[in-house]
Design an enzyme around this catalytic site. Sequence first.
Site, PDB file in Angstrom:
ATOM      1  N   SER A 141       1.004  -1.287  -0.195  1.00 21.96           N
ATOM      2  CA  SER A 141      -0.056  -0.105  -0.007  1.00 21.96           C
ATOM      3  C   SER A 141       0.757   1.210  -0.106  1.00 21.96           C
ATOM      4  O   SER A 141       2.045   1.048   0.298  1.00 21.96           O
ATOM      5  CB  SER A 141      -0.808   0.001   1.240  1.00 21.96           C
ATOM      6  OG  SER A 141      -1.587   1.225   1.530  1.00 21.96           O
ATOM      7  N   TYR A 154      -3.244  -1.594  10.272  1.00 18.53           N
ATOM      8  CA  TYR A 154      -2.950  -1.668   8.751  1.00 18.53           C
ATOM      9  C   TYR A 154      -1.706  -1.110   8.056  1.00 18.53           C
ATOM     10  O   TYR A 154      -0.777  -2.070   7.605  1.00 18.53           O
ATOM     11  CB  TYR A 154      -4.279  -0.921   8.107  1.00 18.53           C
ATOM     12  CG  TYR A 154      -4.120  -0.803   6.652  1.00 18.53           C
ATOM     13  CD1 TYR A 154      -4.845  -2.047   6.073  1.00 18.53           C
ATOM     14  CD2 TYR A 154      -3.713   0.023   6.038  1.00 18.53           C
ATOM     15  CE1 TYR A 154      -4.875  -2.277   4.528  1.00 18.53           C
ATOM     16  CE2 TYR A 154      -3.586   0.036   4.567  1.00 18.53           C
ATOM     17  CZ  TYR A 154      -4.311  -1.070   3.763  1.00 18.53           C
ATOM     18  OH  TYR A 154      -4.168  -0.916   2.575  1.00 18.53           O
TER      19      TYR A 154
END
Length: 257
Positions: A141, A154
């Site tokens: 990400s 996350y």
Amino acid sequence: MVHHPTRFLNKIVVITGGAKGIGEATARYFSANGSQIAILDIDENKGKELANELNIKYYFCDVSKENQVKNTFSKVQSDLGNVDILINNAGIQRYSTVTETTEEEWDLVMNVNLKSAFLCAKYAIPHMLRKQKGVIINVASVQSFMSQARVAPYTTSKTALLGLTRSIAVDYAPQVRCVAVCPGTVNTPMLQHDVAQVPNPEEALQACRDMALSKRIAEPEEIANLIGFLCSPEADFITGHAIRIDGGLGVMIPSEV
């Protein structure tokens, strides 16, 4: 989407989280490019539906559980043969700070986002070594590099994927290449679910558009096209690195001047 019917002819591709979002787009990419595909997902309805549509294999697999991963890769080998390409795409998002995150939430995010990539690589790499060639793509990400507020588990899991990517690239070169793909905001079911939780979803989507120099949100097919290129012979000199595909997110310092 790029279509070269023989580009990956008969290459055996495993895609985790393959039933929707980036995983689904990647399955469609490789299907259009001649591959034999196995999608791994816990969403049986979506998985079976996509498998029937594309004439590919679907396996129910919780990729955070070693026994399920081990058994599934044995089935893939029996059904299709040794794996050429692994796309570690399975992932979840949870919103919380360190002090808000429960141990159960932390473990869940780490298991799905990070442990799953380790486990799938563990059981895919022997397949690749038998063929003396293979590619692993870890879908990380933009938050492997920068973090929004309240995403402690996350962003930690996605940052750790970069270390796993380097380790695989170093330990199994030159037979196996490993690259991390780091998307920014992408129009996926996960994004739609997340913005639906806020008071003004359209305002949240517009904020996502405004953050990028491209002033828009990526489509899953754009990420799939990059993944496809990185798995191709044209990208054979790329390994161990993280490639951002984020519309220029975070490269400009806001200024009134």
